[in-house]
Design a protein around this motif. Structure first.
Motif, short mmCIF file in Angstrom:
data_model
loop_
_atom_site.label_atom_id
_atom_site.label_comp_id
_atom_site.label_asym_id
_atom_site.label_seq_id
_atom_site.Cartn_x
_atom_site.Cartn_y
_atom_site.Cartn_z
N TRP A 80 1.80 -1.82 -5.84
CA TRP A 80 0.84 -2.58 -5.04
C TRP A 80 1.32 -2.82 -3.62
N PRO A 81 0.38 -3.11 -2.70
CA PRO A 81 0.75 -3.27 -1.29
C PRO A 81 1.71 -4.44 -1.05
N VAL A 82 2.71 -4.17 -0.21
CA VAL A 82 3.65 -5.20 0.24
C VAL A 82 3.49 -5.35 1.75
N LEU A 83 3.17 -6.55 2.19
CA LEU A 83 2.96 -6.86 3.59
C LEU A 83 4.10 -7.75 4.06
N PHE A 84 4.89 -7.26 5.01
CA PHE A 84 6.03 -8.02 5.50
C PHE A 84 5.63 -8.98 6.62
N LEU A 85 6.25 -10.15 6.62
CA LEU A 85 6.16 -11.09 7.72
C LEU A 85 7.51 -11.07 8.44
N THR A 86 7.47 -10.88 9.76
CA THR A 86 8.72 -10.66 10.47
C THR A 86 8.73 -11.37 11.81
N GLY A 87 9.93 -11.78 12.23
CA GLY A 87 10.11 -12.30 13.57
C GLY A 87 10.27 -11.16 14.56
N HIS A 88 10.22 -11.49 15.85
CA HIS A 88 10.26 -10.46 16.89
C HIS A 88 11.50 -9.57 16.77
N GLY A 89 12.64 -10.19 16.45
CA GLY A 89 13.88 -9.42 16.39
C GLY A 89 13.98 -8.49 15.20
N ASP A 90 13.05 -8.60 14.25
CA ASP A 90 13.13 -7.80 13.03
C ASP A 90 12.04 -6.73 12.94
N VAL A 91 11.33 -6.51 14.06
CA VAL A 91 10.23 -5.55 14.03
C VAL A 91 10.72 -4.15 13.66
N SER A 92 11.87 -3.75 14.16
CA SER A 92 12.37 -2.41 13.86
C SER A 92 12.63 -2.25 12.37
N MET A 93 13.13 -3.32 11.73
CA MET A 93 13.35 -3.26 10.29
C MET A 93 12.03 -3.17 9.54
N ALA A 94 11.03 -3.88 10.02
CA ALA A 94 9.72 -3.84 9.38
C ALA A 94 9.09 -2.47 9.51
N VAL A 95 9.23 -1.86 10.68
CA VAL A 95 8.71 -0.50 10.88
C VAL A 95 9.39 0.47 9.91
N ALA A 96 10.71 0.33 9.76
CA ALA A 96 11.44 1.18 8.82
C ALA A 96 10.95 0.95 7.39
N ALA A 97 10.65 -0.29 7.06
CA ALA A 97 10.16 -0.60 5.71
C ALA A 97 8.80 0.05 5.46
N ARG A 123 -5.66 -6.16 -0.03
CA ARG A 123 -6.32 -6.36 -1.32
C ARG A 123 -7.31 -5.23 -1.60
N ALA A 124 -8.03 -4.81 -0.59
CA ALA A 124 -8.96 -3.69 -0.77
C ALA A 124 -8.21 -2.41 -1.13
N ALA A 125 -7.04 -2.21 -0.51
CA ALA A 125 -6.22 -1.04 -0.83
C ALA A 125 -5.70 -1.12 -2.26
N ALA A 126 -5.35 -2.32 -2.70
CA ALA A 126 -4.86 -2.50 -4.07
C ALA A 126 -5.95 -2.18 -5.08
N ILE A 127 -7.18 -2.63 -4.80
CA ILE A 127 -8.30 -2.35 -5.70
C ILE A 127 -8.57 -0.85 -5.75
N GLU A 128 -8.53 -0.20 -4.59
CA GLU A 128 -8.75 1.25 -4.54
C GLU A 128 -7.68 1.98 -5.35
N GLN A 129 -6.43 1.53 -5.23
CA GLN A 129 -5.34 2.14 -5.99
C GLN A 129 -5.54 1.96 -7.49
N LEU A 130 -5.96 0.77 -7.89
CA LEU A 130 -6.20 0.51 -9.31
C LEU A 130 -7.31 1.41 -9.84
N GLN A 131 -8.39 1.53 -9.10
CA GLN A 131 -9.50 2.37 -9.52
C GLN A 131 -9.08 3.83 -9.62
N HIS A 132 -8.27 4.28 -8.66
CA HIS A 132 -7.75 5.65 -8.69
C HIS A 132 -6.91 5.87 -9.94
N ASP A 133 -6.01 4.93 -10.22
CA ASP A 133 -5.12 5.06 -11.38
C ASP A 133 -5.92 5.07 -12.69
N GLN A 134 -6.92 4.21 -12.76
CA GLN A 134 -7.74 4.15 -13.97
C GLN A 134 -8.53 5.44 -14.16
#
Length: 209
Positions: A80-97, A123-134
């Motif tokens: 399922w989708p993982v959405l990161f919350l990041t501070g300014h100094g961690d943007v490069s790590m978030a991009v890598a993630a 959430r919409a992406a998660a529903i689409e993924q579930l429907q695809h898997d089913q």
């Protein structure tokens, strides 16, 4: 379908604020004080890894960081989708993630509406993924239900061969081919060869084996 959002953040005030915001928009939300707590709950089966949801994950946490939590989720084949919350100094790590499979990230401070919009998109992406898997599961089960002869006929049909050519190649009557073809389409719930080929390609399935 109303997938929940799992908010994982070790800052109690920030975590509670996010939960309040999402719940005020009608989104079911669960709060977790750390990545360890969420991973432990997953291993114990509540929540279940197979339940459609979205994870909102702070990138900087102690002692287990958001990135380390994400790596463990990946090791558990987290779908399922993982959405990161990041501070300014961690943007490069978030991009890598994100390049490593995370769904997206959002830099603090952010506007409330922007966060909600991103969560809703996840959430919409998660529903689409579930429907695809089913759909993939159901079609795979239908393919497995075909007899050996039906599978032979299906391979020929997908090559674009006419019923008469299939009959000649398999050494059976043309009417038998027509019977098998109709039965195959009924089992796989398709109306045409083109529809079936499209579904197989979209779902990453084949008829071998």
């Amino acid at each position: 379908m109303n997938p929940p959002v799992h908010v994982i953040d070790d800052d109690a005030d920030f975590r509670e604020g996010i939960v309040w915001l999402l719940e005020s928009r009608g989104l079911p939300t669960h709060a977790w004080t750390s990545g360890e707590a969420f991973l432990k709950a997953l291993r114990e089966g509540a929540p279940r890894a197979g339940d459609c949801c979205v994870v909102l994950l702070d990138i900087r946490m102690e002692p287990l960081s958001g990135l380390a939590t994400f790596e463990q989720l990946k090791a558990m084949a987290w779908p399922w989708p993982v959405l990161f919350l990041t501070g300014h100094g961690d943007v490069s790590m978030a991009v890598a993630a994100v390049k490593n499979g995370a769904w997206d990230f959002l830099e603090k401070p952010f506007q409330n509406n922007l966060l909600v919009d991103k969560v809703e998109a996840a959430r919409a992406a998660a529903i689409e993924q579930l429907q695809h898997d089913q759909e993939r599961l159901h079609l795979g089960q239908a393919l497995a239900s075909l007899s050996s002869r039906e599978r032979e006929v299906l391979r020929e049909v997908l090559k674009g061969h006419y019923n008469k050519n299939i009959a000649d190649h398999l050494g059976i009557a043309q009417r038998t081919v027509e019977f098998h073809r109709a039965n195959i389409f009924d089992k796989l719930q398709v109306q045409s060869t083109v529809e079936l080929a499209h579904r197989l390609g979209r779902l990453g399935l084949d008829v071998e084996g």
